[in-house]
Design a protein around this motif. Structure first.
Motif, PDB file in Angstrom:
ATOM      1  N   PHE A 191       0.822  -1.207   0.000  1.00 58.30           N
ATOM      2  CA  PHE A 191       0.000   0.000   0.000  1.00 58.30           C
ATOM      3  C   PHE A 191       0.859   1.261   0.000  1.00 58.30           C
ATOM      4  O   PHE A 191       0.490   2.265  -0.620  1.00 58.30           O
ATOM      5  CB  PHE A 191      -0.936   0.012   1.206  1.00 58.30           C
ATOM      6  N   ILE A 192       1.995   1.232   0.682  1.00 62.03           N
ATOM      7  CA  ILE A 192       2.877   2.404   0.701  1.00 62.03           C
ATOM      8  C   ILE A 192       3.272   2.785  -0.721  1.00 62.03           C
ATOM      9  O   ILE A 192       3.198   3.954  -1.120  1.00 62.03           O
ATOM     10  CB  ILE A 192       4.122   2.133   1.576  1.00 62.03           C
ATOM     11  N   TYR A 193       3.703   1.793  -1.507  1.00 66.56           N
ATOM     12  CA  TYR A 193       4.160   2.102  -2.854  1.00 66.56           C
ATOM     13  C   TYR A 193       2.998   2.307  -3.821  1.00 66.56           C
ATOM     14  O   TYR A 193       3.054   3.195  -4.679  1.00 66.56           O
ATOM     15  CB  TYR A 193       5.126   1.017  -3.344  1.00 66.56           C
ATOM     16  N   TRP A 194       1.939   1.505  -3.697  1.00 64.53           N
ATOM     17  CA  TRP A 194       0.765   1.741  -4.525  1.00 64.53           C
ATOM     18  C   TRP A 194       0.198   3.125  -4.225  1.00 64.53           C
ATOM     19  O   TRP A 194      -0.232   3.845  -5.138  1.00 64.53           O
ATOM     20  CB  TRP A 194      -0.299   0.679  -4.269  1.00 64.53           C
ATOM     21  N   GLY A 195       0.189   3.520  -2.956  1.00 59.46           N
ATOM     22  CA  GLY A 195      -0.309   4.837  -2.590  1.00 59.46           C
ATOM     23  C   GLY A 195       0.499   5.948  -3.234  1.00 59.46           C
ATOM     24  O   GLY A 195      -0.058   6.950  -3.700  1.00 59.46           O
ATOM     25  N   GLY A 196       1.842   5.788  -3.259  1.00 57.39           N
ATOM     26  CA  GLY A 196       2.681   6.804  -3.885  1.00 57.39           C
ATOM     27  C   GLY A 196       2.392   6.942  -5.368  1.00 57.39           C
ATOM     28  O   GLY A 196       2.286   8.053  -5.897  1.00 57.39           O
ATOM     29  N   LEU A 233       0.812  -2.649  -6.071  1.00 55.72           N
ATOM     30  CA  LEU A 233      -0.425  -3.423  -6.237  1.00 55.72           C
ATOM     31  C   LEU A 233      -0.128  -4.921  -6.260  1.00 55.72           C
ATOM     32  O   LEU A 233      -0.878  -5.719  -5.675  1.00 55.72           O
ATOM     33  CB  LEU A 233      -1.125  -3.004  -7.528  1.00 55.72           C
ATOM     34  N   PHE A 234       0.967  -5.307  -6.907  1.00 58.65           N
ATOM     35  CA  PHE A 234       1.340  -6.727  -6.945  1.00 58.65           C
ATOM     36  C   PHE A 234       1.572  -7.266  -5.534  1.00 58.65           C
ATOM     37  O   PHE A 234       1.178  -8.398  -5.222  1.00 58.65           O
ATOM     38  CB  PHE A 234       2.597  -6.925  -7.785  1.00 58.65           C
TER      39      PHE A 234
END
Length: 367
Positions: free
Chosen positions: A44-49, A114-115
């Motif tokens: 979620f941290i990276y998908w959020g970014g 997301l992955f």
């Protein structure tokens, strides 16, 4: 226990049921269940970014918006390490390369985040998140107004990514679905290294040790560089994340008495601009030869402030000059007709916090 010391019939049955239930889950499934929360948070941290830029805040990808990502990259430049500041400098001077880099970086965050949430290609996605954390540490690890906030984020993400790479996600994941429905594919030697399949114990034990050692080295060495307290005493960091600092250089006086110099905002918080409210020319004996106050600095024409970059800039403001983090410019201060600058003079800039930054002035002929 009965009086004779034998176990009631119901107790062995219950014990056997517990043992059977425990054995019904493989070690990899147990680890995967335990790592579910970590997998979600890291993803979620990276998908959020990525999603903030592509979906919820597309102005971050708009070169004409104040929240354009180039401003953030430029703000990282003063404290970036291992030559990443030179890479950022090169990209800031080449727009198409910069724009492509921002889009690609954001897309990697979006898709691989997301992955991880879905448990798809978990080990590969975890390694990508480790790479992102490494880059973010090099660029932004020095920043943080109250503590080393960016270092903490990058260190935690690095450790979580390494743990997910070692563990995979053999439960409640797309990897598990693919392995169950495509057994022939799951039997390929490369499959567990990309997804989440079990690794032989003879491989997993040294892998876990290597992952731990790399993570420890990364965390301890970067923390020691930014704050000490590991191999050296505590220190505030090579680049201050809180107090604005100006580097003044290449000061040259021309025949008409004007002074041109380069000024670089190379320290402080990017959350607020720096303000230069006064400039003084100080003679070789310490006498003040010229003063440019807030009104004079605010009235400087555009031709007198030539910025190196098109994003964070030095520019005239209400009281003097304002600058965003990482701004660098060549500034020309007008002289009085007939005035000359004596050899050994110094140009001095004063910020709104009453901090002074100086550079010796050379004559144009001396260069």
């Amino acid at each position: 226990m009965t009086a004779s010391g034998t176990m009631p019939a119901s107790e062995p049955a219950a014990s056997a049921a517990v043992s059977s239930d425990t054995r019904s889950l493989s070690a990899w499934e147990l680890v995967a269940y335990a790592m579910l929360a970590v997998r979600f948070v890291q993803g979620f941290i990276y998908w959020g970014g990525g999603s903030r830029r592509f979906i919820y805040g597309p102005q971050k990808l708009d070169p004409h918006a104040t929240s354009w990502m180039a401003n953030k990259f430029q703000s990282a430049m003063p404290g970036a390490i291992l030559w990443t500041s030179h890479i950022v400098d090169f990209m800031l001077r080449h727009f198409y390369l910069l724009y492509a880099g921002v889009i690609i970086f954001s897309a990697i965050e979006l898709f691989f985040g997301l992955f991880l949430i879905l448990g798809f290609m978990t080990r590969l996605s975890a390694l990508v998140s480790v790479g992102l954390s490494f880059v973010l540490m090099l660029l932004f690890g020095w920043q943080g107004a109250t503590c080393i906030d960016e270092w903490t984020m990058a260190a935690c993400n690095f450790g979580m990514g390494m743990a997910l790479f070692a563990a995979g996600s053999s439960a409640w994941s797309l990897d598990a679905v693919i392995a169950r429905r495509k057994p022939a594919l799951a039997a390929k030697p490369w499959f567990p290294w990309v997804t989440s399949g079990p690794l032989p114990l003879r491989v997993f034990r040294p892998l876990a040790l290597i992952v731990t050692v790399i993570t420890m080295a990364f965390v301890l060495l970067t923390y020691n560089y930014y704050r000490g307290s590991v191999l050296t005493p505590f220190h505030s960091g090579p680049t201050s994340p809180t107090v604005h600092h100006l580097s003044v250089s290449k000061a040259v006086a021309t025949a008409d008495g004007s002074v041109t110099f380069t000024v670089y905002l190379d320290g402080g918080t990017p959350e607020a601009p720096a303000h230069v409210v006064r400039a003084r020319l100080i003679g070789p004996s310490g006498e003040v030869e010229a003063v440019w106050g807030p009104d004079a600095l605010s009235a400087l024409p555009a031709s007198s402030v030539v910025n190196d970059y098109a994003y964070n800039k030095f520019k005239p403001a209400l009281m003097g000059l304002a600058a965003g983090m990482g701004a660098r410019a060549q500034i020309t201060l007008p002289g009085m007709p007939g005035e000359t600058v004596a050899p050994g003079s110094v140009i001095e800039l004063q910020t709104i916090e009453n901090r002074l930054f100086k550079a010796p002035v050379q004559s144009a002929a001396g260069n």
